[in-house]
Design a protein around this motif. Structure first.
Motif, PDB file in Angstrom:
ATOM      1  N   GLN A 152      45.162  38.876  45.549  1.00  0.00           N
ATOM      2  CA  GLN A 152      45.133  37.994  46.716  1.00  0.00           C
ATOM      3  C   GLN A 152      44.727  36.602  46.238  1.00  0.00           C
ATOM      4  OE1 GLN A 152      43.237  39.746  50.203  1.00  0.00           O
ATOM      5  NE2 GLN A 152      44.170  41.708  49.784  1.00  0.00           N
ATOM      6  N   CYS A 153      43.427  36.375  46.055  1.00  0.00           N
ATOM      7  CA  CYS A 153      43.025  35.048  45.577  1.00  0.00           C
ATOM      8  C   CYS A 153      43.400  34.846  44.117  1.00  0.00           C
ATOM      9  CB  CYS A 153      41.540  34.815  45.781  1.00  0.00           C
ATOM     10  SG  CYS A 153      40.469  35.670  44.596  1.00  0.00           S
ATOM     11  N   GLY A 154      43.525  35.947  43.378  1.00  0.00           N
ATOM     12  CA  GLY A 154      43.944  35.842  41.985  1.00  0.00           C
ATOM     13  C   GLY A 154      42.827  35.518  41.009  1.00  0.00           C
ATOM     14  N   CYS A 173      40.145  37.430  40.094  1.00  0.00           N
ATOM     15  CA  CYS A 173      39.814  38.572  39.227  1.00  0.00           C
ATOM     16  C   CYS A 173      41.006  38.989  38.383  1.00  0.00           C
ATOM     17  CB  CYS A 173      39.372  39.776  40.083  1.00  0.00           C
ATOM     18  SG  CYS A 173      40.744  40.521  41.004  1.00  0.00           S
ATOM     19  N   CYS A 213      36.737  43.223  42.157  1.00  0.00           N
ATOM     20  CA  CYS A 213      37.663  42.460  42.978  1.00  0.00           C
ATOM     21  C   CYS A 213      37.102  42.497  44.386  1.00  0.00           C
ATOM     22  CB  CYS A 213      39.060  43.069  42.945  1.00  0.00           C
ATOM     23  SG  CYS A 213      40.176  42.244  44.104  1.00  0.00           S
ATOM     24  N   ARG A 214      36.965  41.346  45.026  1.00  0.00           N
ATOM     25  CA  ARG A 214      36.398  41.315  46.382  1.00  0.00           C
ATOM     26  C   ARG A 214      37.503  41.224  47.428  1.00  0.00           C
ATOM     27  NH1 ARG A 214      31.707  43.405  46.710  1.00  0.00           N
ATOM     28  NH2 ARG A 214      30.717  41.972  48.171  1.00  0.00           N
ATOM     29  N   CYS A 215      38.751  41.073  47.003  1.00  0.00           N
ATOM     30  CA  CYS A 215      39.821  40.818  47.979  1.00  0.00           C
ATOM     31  C   CYS A 215      40.624  42.057  48.344  1.00  0.00           C
ATOM     32  CB  CYS A 215      40.807  39.793  47.434  1.00  0.00           C
ATOM     33  SG  CYS A 215      40.121  38.153  47.193  1.00  0.00           S
TER      34      CYS A 215
HETATM   35  S1  FES Z   1      42.178  39.121  44.126  1.00  0.00           S
HETATM   36 FE1  FES Z   1      40.448  37.962  44.784  1.00  0.00          FE
HETATM   37  S2  FES Z   1      38.864  38.878  43.641  1.00  0.00           S
HETATM   38 FE2  FES Z   1      40.536  40.131  43.182  1.00  0.00          FE
END
Ligand code: FES
Ligand code: FES
Lengths: 164, 821
Positions: A105-107, A109, A141-143
């Motif tokens: 998602q955010c990329g 990690c 990964c938090r996403c």
């Molecule tokens: S994709 Fe955002 S922390 Fe893993």
């Protein structure tokens, strides 16, 4: 008593390219990679070696680059996210699988996660779900809730055709 | 979505919207080419280190920075005494007396939480700044600390902010319907002494970071940063620094997660701004994880006391009353907005109409809170779901049936809640049935009986929640009637560039939600180009991009406000293209269709002009502009949701535009010997209205479920009685790993929102459903054993172990009073 050495010249090979740099003895490998070599795809996300966003492969071993000094890598060969893509710039199977399965998602990690994946699959080409989870447990990964990351790795694990 | 998806009530598909196309963001991110805040480097930059308080509460007697200033590489230091001269206290949202709180970017006179920044050091390298911090000599006089909301209200409690006269930030009575009348009508009243919602944080993997530069030529500060609500930050920083807010130039690019946690970084950005101006150097600040957990942004901790629930014998719930004490940490900052935001979902998914909540928010010697995924609604909905399960438990009713009996029915939609919120659409019973089916409910009910006596216990739990999205900022007036806010909105610009490229700009700050992709899908459908030919410039950049005061990415709203704005701007551009093409080809604008990057006359595919030809006329060849036309091919549209200012007196009005549903169901196995809880199966059924990109929506569902599972079983922010934080890094704060989250099964239905411009509902936060579902499953375990009440949202093995062994004689904290004999 002589003064301890404050800096040292090191030679490393990163993604196939050789670099020689003089670094402060206390410089962490992650900072060396990011700030000296300007390879900012390797991230850092903690100060205790837990998050895994700094994960790289050093001489074939999976390493958290915040837990290693740059001078310890002298003479070694390092692989970072920037070295994953195919030579023509197209995505490697791991990168492709992560994108296709929406494993990022955010990329943030993601670079570390993909290197952990590469290491896992190189050592165990057909991991079970449990083995996959163990293989990436050092990478937070938090996403994604890890669901699609595990699915992306499963797609590679079940695919005989894939060369990483 | 994955194989388990059961999408029904599907709305008509367009060519691009509704499809899970590959994300435009992915290529750069998987190649390590994302540009995150710490990746930014400016020539001649210097590094900031913040020396933080080791105490939870202490007076600062003396600060001596002389040795630090002499240390190698140090450029300058900054202390609270200097800050007091330079900065005015940040604006407070609360009215007086809570509004008398004085909040500066560095501690002035006192420290009020462990981790509060006390001295800032700027040096040539990050290491030198950190080394110099060791040379700062500070004399503290420790003070008694207060670390729970309930203690903060005691007469004997130490005061954090003397000027306020108490530790109360805000207090209000919310009272709708008549709880007294409901109690008279009830067969029974279920009384619950205390429920506690614990403190945790989403703590994104990318910490806060910024590079800040001051340009004396214009008096402008530029912040390359990862703040996710920059114009909110500007509203605090401009007056605090005594400068017009338009001198604050924010630039965000890739952001490594926020979940709300990066909204309140204005405090740190202010430190950087002061240092940048004083030193004349670009300053670079990146948090360490320990800094982030100590002094970043925590989720609200809330205690519910004296809960009373009038019910009929058949399980019909008539209402609810309770006292809520919300602990916002040492400084309110975004608060006390949470003290009204919970009321977006007053009855949750339920039909009862009589509600009285006496709500108090207090300060304590802990890290300030800030919006955290599910912000302020999840605490309330967790309490509601506990109430449902506890009532079922005490009256021996089936937890599924009691929910169905009390759910708002699909044919009641749109449904006005007791406080005037209008739930737009949804089908809760159907979502619940789907969730139960996904976890194979009947099978597990049977297994549950079979495993008893084997040392394992099985519990089945349900969490029903709403994700209310697109805030009406008018609700802030319920907190403080003086605040000049209402409504919401986002703005987008869609244009053809010089060579006919389609370019979109929006003021949002995506952190993984795929705005580039979904914005491109919407534009593609309208302009007839494929998404890979639509360039979306992401990030908030108030020198380049359009923006409103609401711009940012928070509170589950992009699908409505962001895409609503993109849709409006793209439609405007389409009309201009049609006019221009019609003028050039001598036909009517209505006859022009947009296909494959060309404008062509319907039915005459060979009479077409490519976008580059249209752009040429406007940008480089405008003497050929058809007579009488005035088009710019550069179209901006501001989407404004249909809101009114709420009635402040009655605390009544529609507070959000859309209400996405999440119904979760889970199966847990508890080891009787250890209390260890393992998730055996987990399902999440979502209704986010019309889906623009199903895979992205499902990804958000997974992510919210992952963080919720972490919060329910592993993640807690603990302080001791002196305000020492016990969990300040990933050693002690056990962030959920791949081993802890199961393969979450998902399904979705689509009940289009009648109120949003595209039928979509904002989503992404989730309503904390895993906390509800896991507590519900543990209650189901206790039903078979000690009959204890699950009273806390955090249930690690130790707590489950104790609950399992609670003696029948122990105070259970719950009582059922019969109203009639
Ligand atoms: S994709 Fe955002 S922390 Fe893993
Ligand atoms: S930066 Fe977190 S493990 Fe290396």
């Amino acid at each position: 008593m002589s003064e301890p050495v404050k800096s040292q010249t090191i030679r490393v090979v990163v993604n196939g390219r050789e670099y020689t740099r003089t670094v402060e003895a206390r410089t962490l490998l992650v900072r060396f990679i990011r700030e000296e070599l300007n390879l900012t795809g390797t991230h850092f996300g903690c100060d205790t070696g837990h998050c895994g966003s700094c994960t790289v492969i050093v001489n074939g071993r999976l390493i958290k680059s915040c837990m290693m000094l740059a001078i310890q890598a002298d003479g070694m060969s390092i692989e970072t996210v920037e070295g994953l893509a195919n030579p023509d710039g197209s995505l490697s199977p791991i990168q492709d699988a992560f994108s296709a399965h929406h494993a990022l998602q955010c990329g943030f990690c993601t670079p570390g996660m993909m290197l952990a994946t590469k290491y896992l699959l190189e050592h165990n080409p057909h991991p079970t779900e449990e083995e996959i989870r163990r293989g990436i447990k050092g990478n937070l990964c938090r996403c994604t809730g890890y669901v699609n990351i595990v699915k992306a790795i499963q797609s590679l694990a079940n695919n005989e055709e894939v060369t990483l | 979505m994955s194989g388990t998806t059961v999408t029904t009530q599907q709305t008509a598909r367009t060519q691009w919207s509704g499809q899970s196309i590959p994300r435009k963001e992915d290529e750069r991110l998987v190649k390590g080419q994302g540009r995150f805040a710490d990746d930014i480097r400016r020539h001649n930059e210097a590094y900031v280190y913040l020396l933080r308080s080791p105490y939870g509460h202490a007076r600062i007697r003396r600060v001596d920075v002389r040795a630090a200033q002499e240390a190698p590489g140090v450029i300058m230091t900054l202390t609270g005494d200097e800050v007091r001269e330079i900065q005015k206290p940040f604006m407070e949202i609360a009215p007086p007396p809570g509004g008398y709180i004085e909040d500066y970017c560095l501690a002035v006179d006192k420290v009020r939480f462990m981790g509060e920044p006390v001295v800032a050091i700027l040096a040539e390298t990050a290491e030198q700044a950190r080394d110099a911090a060791d040379l700062v000599d500070i004399e503290y006089e420790p003070l008694d600390a207060v670390v729970t909301g309930e203690d903060a209200l005691k007469d004997t409690a130490p005061l954090l902010h003397g000027k306020v006269g108490s530790n109360v930030v805000w207090h209000g009575l919310y009272d709708w319907g008549s709880v007294e009348e409901a109690k008279r009508q009830a067969d029974k009243i279920v009384k619950i002494d205390r429920l506690h919602f614990h403190r945790f944080t989403s703590t994104p993997i990318e910490c806060n970071a910024a590079v800040v530069e001051y340009y004396p030529g214009s008096g402008e500060y530029t912040f390359w940063c990862n703040n996710t609500m920059p114009q909110f930050a500007a509203m605090f920083m401009g007056p605090a620094l005594g400068i017009p807010t338009d001198r604050l130039h924010f630039v965000t690019q890739d952001i490594g997660g926020s979940f709300g946690n990066k909204i309140t970084t204005y405090v740190y950005l202010t430190i950087c701004a002061i240092l940048a101006k004083k030193s004349g150097r670009p300053v670079h600040w990146t948090e360490y994880r320990t800094d982030h957990i100590l002094g970043g942004s925590h989720g609200n901790e809330r205690t519910f006391l004296d809960i009373e629930v009038p019910v009929l014998n058949d399980g019909t719930i008539l209402g609810l009353s309770a006292r809520a004490i919300d602990d916002c940490g040492a400084y309110p900052r975004y608060e006390p907005l949470g003290s009204v935001i919970w009321s977006q979902v007053v009855p949750g998914v339920y039909r009862f109409r009589n509600v009285r909540i006496d709500y108090t928010q207090v300060v304590t010697n802990k890290c300030p809170v800030g919006p955290n995924r599910g912000y302020s609604r999840l605490q309330h909905m967790w309490m509601l779901e506990r109430v449902i399960d506890i009532v079922a438990h005490e009256l021996n009713l089936d937890p599924v049936e009691i929910r169905k009996k009390n759910y708002i029915k699909p044919d009641e939609m749109p449904y006005e809640t007791p406080n005037g919120c209008v739930y737009d659409s949804g089908d809760y019973p159907r979502c619940l049935d789907m969730a139960l089916k996904l976890i194979n409910y009947d099978y597990w009910r049977q297994r549950q009986a079979e495993v008893r006596g084997t040392g394992k216990l099985i519990g089945i739990g349900i969490g029903s929640t709403l994700d209310s999205g697109t805030n009406n900022f008018g609700q802030a007036r319920i907190i403080n009637p003086e605040l000049p806010f209402s409504g919401n909105g986002e703005v987008a610009n869609v244009k053809l560039d010089l060579y006919g490229e389609v370019v979109v700009t929006i003021g949002t700050t995506p952190q993984g939600q795929g705005h580039e992709t979904t914005a491109a899908q919407v534009v593609s459908d309208i302009l007839g180009v494929s998404p890979d030919r639509v360039r979306v410039l992401i990030g908030h950049d108030n020198a380049r991009n359009v923006y409103t005061g609401f711009s940012g990415t928070y509170a589950s709203q992009f699908a409505v406000t962001g895409l609503g704005a993109v849709q409006g701007a793209a439609q405007k551009l389409k009309r201009e293209i049609q006019q221009l093409a019609a003028g050039m080809m001598g036909s009517d604008p209505e006859e022009i269709e947009l296909v494959d990057g060309t404008a062509r006359v319907v039915g005459r595919p060979d009479t077409a002009i490519p976008f580059i030809g249209l752009a040429n006329v406007v940008f480089a060849n405008n003497a050929t502009m058809p007579e009488g036309l005035d088009v710019s091919l550069n179209c901006t549209y501001t989407y404004r949701p249909p809101f009114k200012v709420p009635d402040v007196e009655r605390k009544f009005g529609n507070l959000t535009l859309t209400y996405a549903t999440q119904i979760h169901a889970c199966v847990v196995e508890v080891d009787e010997a250890t209390g260890e809880t393992k998730i055996l199966d987990y399902a999440a059924v979502d209704d986010s209205g019309r889906l623009i990109h199903p895979q992205i929506v499902e990804g958000q569902v997974h992510g919210a479920a992952g963080l919720g599972i972490g919060a329910a079983l592993y993640e807690t922010l603990e302080y001791d009685a002196e305000g020492q934080m016990l969990t300040p890094n990933f050693y002690a704060y056990k962030a959920v790993t791949a081993l802890d989250v199961p393969m979450i099964k998902t399904a979705a239905i689509e009940s289009p929102s009648p109120f949003s411009p595209n039928g979509a509902k904002g989503m992404g936060e989730g309503g904390g459903a895993p906390l509800h579902a896991i507590c519900s499953a543990l209650q189901d375990v206790m039903r078979q054993t000690s009959r204890a009440i699950v009273h806390d949202s955090f249930n690690p093995s130790e707590r489950v172990y104790r609950l399992l062994r609670q003696q029948p004689s122990a105070r259970r904290g719950v009582e059922v009073i019969s109203n009639r004999s």
